[in-house]
Design a protein around this motif. Structure first.
Motif, short mmCIF file in Angstrom:
data_model
loop_
_atom_site.label_atom_id
_atom_site.label_comp_id
_atom_site.label_asym_id
_atom_site.label_seq_id
_atom_site.Cartn_x
_atom_site.Cartn_y
_atom_site.Cartn_z
N LYS A 1 44.45 35.59 32.84
CA LYS A 1 43.18 36.12 32.35
C LYS A 1 43.43 37.47 31.67
CE LYS A 1 40.75 34.23 36.40
NZ LYS A 1 39.90 34.57 37.57
N PRO A 2 42.57 37.87 30.76
CA PRO A 2 42.75 39.19 30.11
C PRO A 2 42.87 40.32 31.12
CG PRO A 2 41.15 37.92 28.89
CD PRO A 2 41.46 37.12 30.13
N GLU A 3 42.18 40.22 32.25
CA GLU A 3 42.25 41.29 33.25
C GLU A 3 43.59 41.33 33.99
OE1 GLU A 3 39.86 38.95 32.91
OE2 GLU A 3 39.09 38.28 34.86
N ASP A 4 44.46 40.36 33.74
CA ASP A 4 45.81 40.42 34.30
C ASP A 4 46.74 41.29 33.46
OD1 ASP A 4 45.48 36.93 35.06
OD2 ASP A 4 45.33 38.61 36.47
N ILE B 1 56.79 38.80 49.40
CA ILE B 1 57.44 37.69 50.09
C ILE B 1 58.51 38.27 51.01
CG2 ILE B 1 59.03 37.33 48.14
CD1 ILE B 1 58.98 34.31 48.89
N THR B 2 58.53 37.79 52.26
CA THR B 2 59.54 38.27 53.20
C THR B 2 60.85 37.52 52.97
OG1 THR B 2 59.08 36.62 54.91
CG2 THR B 2 57.69 38.61 54.87
N SER B 3 61.88 37.96 53.67
CA SER B 3 63.19 37.31 53.55
C SER B 3 63.14 35.87 54.05
CB SER B 3 64.25 38.10 54.32
OG SER B 3 63.89 38.20 55.68
N ARG B 4 62.17 35.56 54.89
CA ARG B 4 62.01 34.19 55.39
C ARG B 4 61.03 33.37 54.59
NH1 ARG B 4 62.26 34.66 62.03
NH2 ARG B 4 64.22 35.82 62.11
N GLY B 5 60.47 33.96 53.52
CA GLY B 5 59.61 33.19 52.64
C GLY B 5 58.13 33.26 52.93
N ILE B 6 57.72 34.15 53.81
CA ILE B 6 56.28 34.30 54.08
C ILE B 6 55.67 35.12 52.95
CG2 ILE B 6 54.56 35.23 55.66
CD1 ILE B 6 56.62 34.79 57.89
N THR B 7 54.60 34.59 52.37
CA THR B 7 54.01 35.20 51.19
C THR B 7 52.63 35.81 51.47
OG1 THR B 7 53.05 33.09 50.52
CG2 THR B 7 55.22 33.63 49.65
N ASN B 8 52.29 36.75 50.61
CA ASN B 8 50.98 37.40 50.68
C ASN B 8 50.53 37.69 49.25
OD1 ASN B 8 48.75 38.86 51.96
ND2 ASN B 8 49.72 40.67 51.09
N TYR B 9 49.25 37.42 48.96
CA TYR B 9 48.74 37.60 47.61
C TYR B 9 47.49 38.46 47.59
CZ TYR B 9 51.72 33.63 46.41
OH TYR B 9 52.79 32.80 46.22
N ALA B 10 47.33 39.20 46.51
CA ALA B 10 46.06 39.89 46.29
C ALA B 10 44.99 38.84 46.00
CB ALA B 10 46.19 40.85 45.11
N ASP B 11 43.76 39.14 46.41
CA ASP B 11 42.68 38.18 46.20
C ASP B 11 42.52 37.82 44.72
OD1 ASP B 11 40.49 39.58 48.78
OD2 ASP B 11 42.16 38.17 48.90
N ALA B 12 42.77 38.79 43.84
CA ALA B 12 42.54 38.57 42.41
C ALA B 12 43.48 37.54 41.80
CB ALA B 12 42.66 39.89 41.66
N VAL B 13 44.62 37.28 42.46
CA VAL B 13 45.61 36.36 41.86
C VAL B 13 45.86 35.13 42.72
CG1 VAL B 13 46.73 38.33 40.78
CG2 VAL B 13 47.67 37.42 42.91
N GLY B 14 45.29 35.09 43.90
CA GLY B 14 45.50 33.94 44.78
C GLY B 14 45.08 32.65 44.12
N GLY B 15 45.95 31.61 44.24
CA GLY B 15 45.65 30.33 43.64
C GLY B 15 46.11 30.21 42.19
N ARG B 16 46.46 31.34 41.58
CA ARG B 16 46.93 31.31 40.18
C ARG B 16 48.39 31.74 40.06
NH1 ARG B 16 44.91 34.74 36.64
NH2 ARG B 16 44.29 36.33 38.18
N PHE B 17 48.81 32.67 40.91
CA PHE B 17 50.17 33.19 40.88
C PHE B 17 50.95 32.67 42.07
CE2 PHE B 17 49.28 37.47 38.49
CZ PHE B 17 48.64 36.75 37.49
N THR B 18 52.25 32.48 41.87
CA THR B 18 53.13 32.04 42.95
C THR B 18 54.38 32.91 42.97
OG1 THR B 18 52.38 29.75 42.70
CG2 THR B 18 54.42 30.12 43.93
N ILE B 19 54.64 33.52 44.11
CA ILE B 19 55.85 34.33 44.27
C ILE B 19 56.89 33.50 45.00
CG2 ILE B 19 55.10 35.36 46.46
CD1 ILE B 19 56.48 37.97 45.53
#
Length: 120
Positions: A86-89, A51-69
């Motif tokens: 998930k166990p793989e987390d 997450i940038t200082s202005r709040g722009i976020t980026n996620y790995a494909d494996a966690v998108g939609g499940r994790f929130t930064i």
């Protein structure tokens, strides 16, 4: 000197949630990007989210939609809300910050790591 202190890891069942926190303290001008990485045994450290200082976020494909930064700039703190785990987390999670320590100097700092274990 800048210190990054993590908290919030633990053991959770699959489908559950955890929230990680990481606070930066010390002497610095500002914090640019912050983020979370993870490393499982025998694997390389991988990006989870940034997450940038202005709040722009980026996620790995494996966690998108499940994790929130998110981050609280007033508290120099970054958070990772992890849902539908998930166990793989299962990994050691490390927080990261790109810290401006002087006008022309930006340095990377890492937290000590916190274990997240997801049981099936």
């Amino acid at each position: 000197q800048v210190h990054m202190v993590e908290s919030g890891g633990g053991l959770v069942q699959a489908g559950g949630s955890l929230r990680l926190s990481c606070a930066a303290s010390g002497s610095f001008l500002s914090i640019n990007a912050m983020g979370w990485y993870r490393q499982a045994p025998g694997k390389q450290r991988e990006l989870v989210a940034t997450i940038t200082s202005r709040g722009i976020t980026n996620y790995a494909d494996a966690v998108g939609g499940r994790f929130t930064i998110s981050r609280d700039n007033a508290k120099n703190t970054v958070y990772l809300q992890m849902d539908s785990l998930k166990p793989e987390d299962t990994s050691v999670y490390y927080c990261y910050a790109a810290v401006r320590v002087a006008l022309l100097a930006i340095r990377d700092y890492w937290g000590q790591g916190t274990q997240v274990t997801v049981s099936s």
